[in-house]
Design a protein around this motif. Structure first.
Motif, PDB file in Angstrom:
ATOM      1  N   SER A   1      -9.642   3.959  -3.947  1.00  0.00           N
ATOM      2  CA  SER A   1      -9.334   5.248  -4.541  1.00  0.00           C
ATOM      3  C   SER A   1      -8.121   5.813  -3.822  1.00  0.00           C
ATOM      4  N   VAL A   2      -7.474   6.781  -4.462  1.00  0.00           N
ATOM      5  CA  VAL A   2      -6.295   7.400  -3.864  1.00  0.00           C
ATOM      6  C   VAL A   2      -6.482   8.912  -3.857  1.00  0.00           C
ATOM      7  N   LEU A   3      -6.231   9.519  -2.706  1.00  0.00           N
ATOM      8  CA  LEU A   3      -6.243  10.972  -2.572  1.00  0.00           C
ATOM      9  C   LEU A   3      -4.803  11.459  -2.589  1.00  0.00           C
ATOM     10  N   VAL A   4      -4.500  12.440  -3.451  1.00  0.00           N
ATOM     11  CA  VAL A   4      -3.144  12.973  -3.530  1.00  0.00           C
ATOM     12  C   VAL A   4      -3.151  14.459  -3.205  1.00  0.00           C
ATOM     13  N   GLY A   5      -2.021  14.948  -2.680  1.00  0.00           N
ATOM     14  CA  GLY A   5      -1.913  16.358  -2.339  1.00  0.00           C
ATOM     15  C   GLY A   5      -0.622  16.631  -1.599  1.00  0.00           C
ATOM     16  N   PRO A   6      -0.495  17.796  -0.960  1.00  0.00           N
ATOM     17  CA  PRO A   6       0.702  18.127  -0.187  1.00  0.00           C
ATOM     18  C   PRO A   6       0.902  17.156   0.979  1.00  0.00           C
ATOM     19  N   LYS A   7       2.146  16.997   1.396  1.00  0.00           N
ATOM     20  CA  LYS A   7       2.490  16.031   2.439  1.00  0.00           C
ATOM     21  C   LYS A   7       1.735  16.292   3.728  1.00  0.00           C
TER      22      LYS A   7
ATOM     23  N   THR B   1       0.830  -1.207   0.000  1.00  0.00           N
ATOM     24  CA  THR B   1       0.000   0.000   0.000  1.00  0.00           C
ATOM     25  C   THR B   1       0.861   1.252   0.000  1.00  0.00           C
ATOM     26  N   LEU B   2       1.914   1.250   0.788  1.00  0.00           N
ATOM     27  CA  LEU B   2       2.831   2.396   0.803  1.00  0.00           C
ATOM     28  C   LEU B   2       3.472   2.594  -0.565  1.00  0.00           C
ATOM     29  N   ALA B   3       3.824   1.489  -1.218  1.00  0.00           N
ATOM     30  CA  ALA B   3       4.425   1.582  -2.559  1.00  0.00           C
ATOM     31  C   ALA B   3       3.423   2.117  -3.568  1.00  0.00           C
ATOM     32  N   LEU B   4       2.163   1.676  -3.467  1.00  0.00           N
ATOM     33  CA  LEU B   4       1.118   2.171  -4.359  1.00  0.00           C
ATOM     34  C   LEU B   4       0.905   3.663  -4.151  1.00  0.00           C
ATOM     35  N   GLU B   5       0.823   4.088  -2.891  1.00  0.00           N
ATOM     36  CA  GLU B   5       0.625   5.508  -2.592  1.00  0.00           C
ATOM     37  C   GLU B   5       1.770   6.350  -3.142  1.00  0.00           C
ATOM     38  N   ALA B   6       2.992   5.886  -2.953  1.00  0.00           N
ATOM     39  CA  ALA B   6       4.149   6.632  -3.450  1.00  0.00           C
ATOM     40  C   ALA B   6       4.134   6.716  -4.972  1.00  0.00           C
ATOM     41  N   HIS B   7       3.719   5.649  -5.619  1.00  0.00           N
ATOM     42  CA  HIS B   7       3.672   5.620  -7.081  1.00  0.00           C
ATOM     43  C   HIS B   7       2.625   6.595  -7.615  1.00  0.00           C
ATOM     44  N   VAL B   8       1.426   6.584  -7.021  1.00  0.00           N
ATOM     45  CA  VAL B   8       0.363   7.473  -7.499  1.00  0.00           C
ATOM     46  C   VAL B   8       0.733   8.932  -7.219  1.00  0.00           C
ATOM     47  N   ALA B   9       1.362   9.197  -6.080  1.00  0.00           N
ATOM     48  CA  ALA B   9       1.827  10.556  -5.812  1.00  0.00           C
ATOM     49  C   ALA B   9       2.827  10.989  -6.879  1.00  0.00           C
ATOM     50  N   ARG B  10       3.721  10.099  -7.249  1.00  0.00           N
ATOM     51  CA  ARG B  10       4.756  10.429  -8.236  1.00  0.00           C
ATOM     52  C   ARG B  10       4.160  10.706  -9.614  1.00  0.00           C
ATOM     53  N   ILE B  11       3.256   9.865 -10.074  1.00  0.00           N
ATOM     54  CA  ILE B  11       2.724  10.045 -11.434  1.00  0.00           C
ATOM     55  C   ILE B  11       1.788  11.233 -11.535  1.00  0.00           C
ATOM     56  N   THR B  12       1.245  11.679 -10.395  1.00  0.00           N
ATOM     57  CA  THR B  12       0.369  12.861 -10.410  1.00  0.00           C
ATOM     58  C   THR B  12       1.124  14.142 -10.059  1.00  0.00           C
ATOM     59  N   GLY B  13       2.391  14.012  -9.700  1.00  0.00           N
ATOM     60  CA  GLY B  13       3.188  15.186  -9.382  1.00  0.00           C
ATOM     61  C   GLY B  13       2.876  15.793  -8.031  1.00  0.00           C
ATOM     62  N   LYS B  14       2.338  14.994  -7.113  1.00  0.00           N
ATOM     63  CA  LYS B  14       2.008  15.501  -5.780  1.00  0.00           C
ATOM     64  C   LYS B  14       2.982  14.933  -4.750  1.00  0.00           C
ATOM     65  N   GLU B  15       3.011  15.542  -3.572  1.00  0.00           N
ATOM     66  CA  GLU B  15       3.968  15.133  -2.554  1.00  0.00           C
ATOM     67  C   GLU B  15       3.614  13.814  -1.883  1.00  0.00           C
ATOM     68  N   ALA B  16       2.337  13.548  -1.714  1.00  0.00           N
ATOM     69  CA  ALA B  16       1.937  12.374  -0.939  1.00  0.00           C
ATOM     70  C   ALA B  16       0.583  11.871  -1.409  1.00  0.00           C
ATOM     71  N   ALA B  17       0.248  10.674  -0.966  1.00  0.00           N
ATOM     72  CA  ALA B  17      -1.014  10.049  -1.368  1.00  0.00           C
ATOM     73  C   ALA B  17      -1.538   9.190  -0.230  1.00  0.00           C
ATOM     74  N   LEU B  18      -2.845   8.927  -0.268  1.00  0.00           N
ATOM     75  CA  LEU B  18      -3.497   8.119   0.761  1.00  0.00           C
ATOM     76  C   LEU B  18      -4.518   7.208   0.110  1.00  0.00           C
ATOM     77  N   PHE B  19      -4.377   5.913   0.362  1.00  0.00           N
ATOM     78  CA  PHE B  19      -5.279   4.907  -0.203  1.00  0.00           C
ATOM     79  C   PHE B  19      -6.576   4.873   0.600  1.00  0.00           C
TER      80      PHE B  19
END
Length: 407
Positions: free
Chosen positions: A252-258, A80-98
């Motif tokens: 779903s994944v929420l992305v945004g600032p850390k 899950t942490l790897a998925l969150e980091a990946h989605v944050a990276r591809i969307t250009g955001k600092e962090a993500a939450l599953f």
């Protein structure tokens, strides 16, 4: 002394009682015919136009998921942490939450933006956060909603936002706009990126946050070739659904600032949304990202084929297929959605038609599309034979549609 003490009860009696409790708890969900049952379900899904949420995991997705990690997402779950980091990276955001759902992702995202009422959220009057999330904005965030009807009938424009944004200018009668929430796609329609950028610049100049319900943003990327980073850049936060369009079973994944995501994680716990062993569903989502995104252009082409076939049959198209949805009105052939739905369900191989919205998804087959068009064409022919006179109007695309087999 406890009323449940076992001091004076024999070990054999306790063991017999435990066995009785264990017998009461037993349940068998996997039937001897589960393989055949699942294949039937996959076929049913392939012939249903209800939604893209009904897609089911493939055997390959299952096989990939069972090899995922076994951590606890409240503490540390590697997949899950790897998925969150990946989605944050591809969307250009600092962090993500599953999250467990798109509704949860949107509502926690908005709640994290909204600090102290009074405040309001500006959005399209058709948007999911307003119409299909059970009044969550008012319930979870104590926020008013400013629902806007696009003047162009397709998407909110900068002028629409300017006309409806409530400035924080000291007027005690109003709830200032704190967030502009857009949706892309909305009803399958692609929101022009240039308009999004203009709205974002205006909102940010007024210290108003930008949130995107990007449940089907994958379709925009697939249709336009625009990167997720570029599509998400105008927004402070984005919710991306993995079970719509991409075919993951849940999430779903929420992305945004850390710091924003840290607070959103706290709200997820507060709302009871924290999960435990999420490796299985995270791995399914990763499989969907890797293997299913590339199939979306085929989905779009099939939706356009469906639209062209309905037009060929004389059906009015209310909203054309920009991505995966077709909205139609069969009054133009003397029929109703209810009649088409009933007769579709009565076919030797039933079709699922539930409303004037038809959704094509990863598991929709060409045969399902062709069978639906044939049925509608047959109904139109019957109505004409019964004396129905079609209103005189040009049917867009009618001459452009060809079938390799007889209608």
């Amino acid at each position: 002394m406890s009323a449940y003490t076992t001091a004076n009860v024999s070990p054999s009696a306790i063991d017999a009682a435990r066995q009785r409790v264990a017998a009461q708890l037993k349940i068998e969900l996997v039937t001897p015919s589960h393989v055949e049952d699942n294949e039937k379900k996959r076929k049913e899904v392939s012939r249903s136009f209800l939604s893209d949420t009904i897609t089911v995991p493939t055997k390959e997705m299952y096989e990939y998921a069972v090899n995922s990690t076994l951590g606890d997402d409240v503490y540390h779950e590697p997949s899950t942490l790897a998925l969150e980091a990946h989605v944050a990276r591809i969307t250009g955001k600092e962090a993500a939450l599953f999250m467990s759902s798109g509704t949860q992702s949107n509502q926690i995202g908005l709640r994290t933006h909204l600090r102290q009422p009074p405040y309001s959220v500006l959005c399209d009057f058709r948007s999911h956060v307003y119409r299909h999330e059970a009044g969550g904005i008012s319930f979870h965030s104590s926020a008013a909603v400013t629902p806007v009807q696009p003047t162009n009938g397709h998407h909110i424009t900068l002028e629409d936002v300017k006309a409806n944004l409530i400035e924080n200018d000291g007027d005690l009668h109003a709830a200032p706009t704190a967030v502009v929430s857009l949706e892309n796609t909305l009803d399958g329609g692609i929101f022009p990126q240039s308009e999004i950028i203009a709205i974002s610049e205006y909102a940010h100049s007024h210290n108003v946050a930008m949130h995107l319900d990007g449940a089907r943003i994958w379709h925009v990327a697939a249709e336009t070739g625009t990167s997720l980073r570029e599509l998400c850049d105008p927004f402070d936060t984005v919710s991306l659904c993995l079970s719509k369009g991409l075919g993951a079973p849940v999430g779903s994944v929420l992305v945004g600032p850390k710091e924003f995501i840290r607070k959103a994680r706290h709200f997820r716990k507060l709302f009871g949304g924290a999960m435990r062993q999420t490796g299985l569903i995270s791995a399914s989502a990763a499989y969907a990202l890797t293997h299913n995104f590339a199939q979306l252009p085929r989905v779009h082409a099939l939706a356009r084929r469906l639209q062209a076939g309905l037009e060929y049959a004389g059906v009015d198209i209310l909203k054309p297929a920009e991505t995966c949805m077709v909205f139609f009105e069969p009054k133009s052939i003397g029929s109703t959605v209810a009649e088409i739905s009933r007769r579709a369900a009565e076919l030797p191989e039933p079709l699922g038609v539930y409303s004037g919205r038809l959704v094509v998804h990863l598991q929709t087959t060409e045969a399902a599309v062709d069978d639906l068009v044939r049925l509608v064409h047959k109904i139109a022919t019957e109505k004409r034979a019964e004396g129905f006179v079609k209103p005189s109007k040009q049917v867009k695309g009618a001459t452009a549609f060809k079938y390799t087999s007889k209608l």
